[in-house]
Design a protein around this motif. Structure first.
Motif, mmCIF file in Angstrom:
data_model
loop_
_atom_site.group_PDB
_atom_site.id
_atom_site.type_symbol
_atom_site.label_atom_id
_atom_site.label_comp_id
_atom_site.label_asym_id
_atom_site.label_seq_id
_atom_site.Cartn_x
_atom_site.Cartn_y
_atom_site.Cartn_z
ATOM 1 N N ARG A 190 -12.741 -6.784 -15.377
ATOM 2 C CA ARG A 190 -13.108 -7.766 -14.348
ATOM 3 C C ARG A 190 -13.983 -8.896 -14.871
ATOM 4 N NH1 ARG A 190 -14.509 -3.524 -9.426
ATOM 5 N NH2 ARG A 190 -12.404 -2.686 -9.200
ATOM 6 N N SER A 191 -14.449 -8.802 -16.097
ATOM 7 C CA SER A 191 -15.292 -9.858 -16.653
ATOM 8 C C SER A 191 -14.773 -10.223 -18.027
ATOM 9 C CB SER A 191 -16.746 -9.379 -16.737
ATOM 10 O OG SER A 191 -17.562 -10.378 -17.310
ATOM 11 N N ILE A 192 -14.608 -11.514 -18.247
ATOM 12 C CA ILE A 192 -14.046 -12.010 -19.492
ATOM 13 C C ILE A 192 -14.915 -13.151 -20.001
ATOM 14 C CG2 ILE A 192 -12.109 -13.345 -20.432
ATOM 15 C CD1 ILE A 192 -10.242 -11.675 -18.690
ATOM 16 N N LYS A 193 -15.032 -13.233 -21.318
ATOM 17 C CA LYS A 193 -15.828 -14.289 -21.933
ATOM 18 C C LYS A 193 -15.084 -14.844 -23.141
ATOM 19 C CE LYS A 193 -20.611 -15.100 -23.354
ATOM 20 N NZ LYS A 193 -21.954 -14.471 -23.471
ATOM 21 N N ILE A 205 -13.658 -8.599 -23.109
ATOM 22 C CA ILE A 205 -13.242 -8.156 -21.784
ATOM 23 C C ILE A 205 -13.944 -6.837 -21.484
ATOM 24 C CG2 ILE A 205 -11.181 -6.998 -22.721
ATOM 25 C CD1 ILE A 205 -9.733 -7.842 -20.082
ATOM 26 N N LYS A 206 -14.525 -6.751 -20.292
ATOM 27 C CA LYS A 206 -15.273 -5.548 -19.932
ATOM 28 C C LYS A 206 -14.354 -4.359 -19.686
ATOM 29 C CE LYS A 206 -18.898 -4.847 -17.578
ATOM 30 N NZ LYS A 206 -19.853 -4.250 -18.540
ATOM 31 N N ASN A 249 -16.262 -1.806 -23.605
ATOM 32 C CA ASN A 249 -16.011 -3.244 -23.528
ATOM 33 C C ASN A 249 -15.333 -3.602 -24.850
ATOM 34 O OD1 ASN A 249 -17.493 -3.275 -21.151
ATOM 35 N ND2 ASN A 249 -19.364 -3.972 -22.149
ATOM 36 N N THR A 268 -13.900 -2.653 -17.224
ATOM 37 C CA THR A 268 -13.232 -2.716 -15.922
ATOM 38 C C THR A 268 -12.131 -3.757 -15.900
ATOM 39 O OG1 THR A 268 -14.828 -4.347 -15.165
ATOM 40 C CG2 THR A 268 -15.328 -2.010 -14.740
ATOM 41 N N PRO A 314 -23.520 -6.464 -20.292
ATOM 42 C CA PRO A 314 -22.576 -7.576 -20.104
ATOM 43 C C PRO A 314 -21.652 -7.697 -21.301
ATOM 44 C CG PRO A 314 -24.831 -8.272 -19.644
ATOM 45 C CD PRO A 314 -24.910 -6.926 -20.279
ATOM 46 N N CYS A 315 -20.491 -8.255 -21.078
ATOM 47 C CA CYS A 315 -19.561 -8.463 -22.178
ATOM 48 C C CYS A 315 -20.089 -9.591 -23.049
ATOM 49 C CB CYS A 315 -18.193 -8.828 -21.608
ATOM 50 S SG CYS A 315 -16.821 -8.247 -22.591
#
Length: 126
Positions: free
Chosen positions: A56-59, A51-52, A33, A54, A105-106
């Motif tokens: 697919r997940s961003i914060k 950003i993860k 990540n 993958t 989790p990111c």
């Protein structure tokens, strides 16, 4: 040892844009990540975006939402931070960091990241 190579920093005026790049050294993006942190003089290091592995997940931290965009190019093995509408308070050294615990989790807490770059300076001033 630096695990990432950052580039793209510089001196800009308020309201302008910059794009930072972050390239891992010796590993690929699917192994970590990736997050951007920044540190202003006299202040603690702050997580900006993550950003993860993958993609697919961003914060984002609240202060940059709507202005900054994190993305990645797997073919180039590079993560980007597009920064728009820059403000003087965005000034600082920007670091790229990796968390090899990709099942997590990111997040934006520095202590969870175990691979770091040397940073690139961003200065927003008129």
């Amino acid at each position: 040892q630096s695990h990432f190579v950052e580039s793209g920093g510089g001196l800009v005026q308020p309201g302008e844009s910059l794009r930072l790049s972050c390239a891992p050294s010796g590993f690929t993006l699917d192994a970590v990540n990736v997050a951007w942190f920044r540190q202003a003089p006299g202040k603690e290091r702050e997580g900006v975006s993550c950003i993860k592995h993958t993609g697919r997940s961003i914060k984002y931290v609240d202060s940059v939402k709507g202005r900054f965009t994190i993305s990645r190019d797997v073919a180039k093995n590079t993560v980007y931070l597009q920064m728009a509408s820059l403000k003087p308070e965005d000034t600082g050294i920007y670091y790229c960091a990796g968390d090899t615990q990709t099942y997590m989790p990111c997040g934006l807490s520095a202590e969870t990241f175990n691979r770091w770059g040397q940073g690139t300076q961003v200065t927003v001033s008129s």
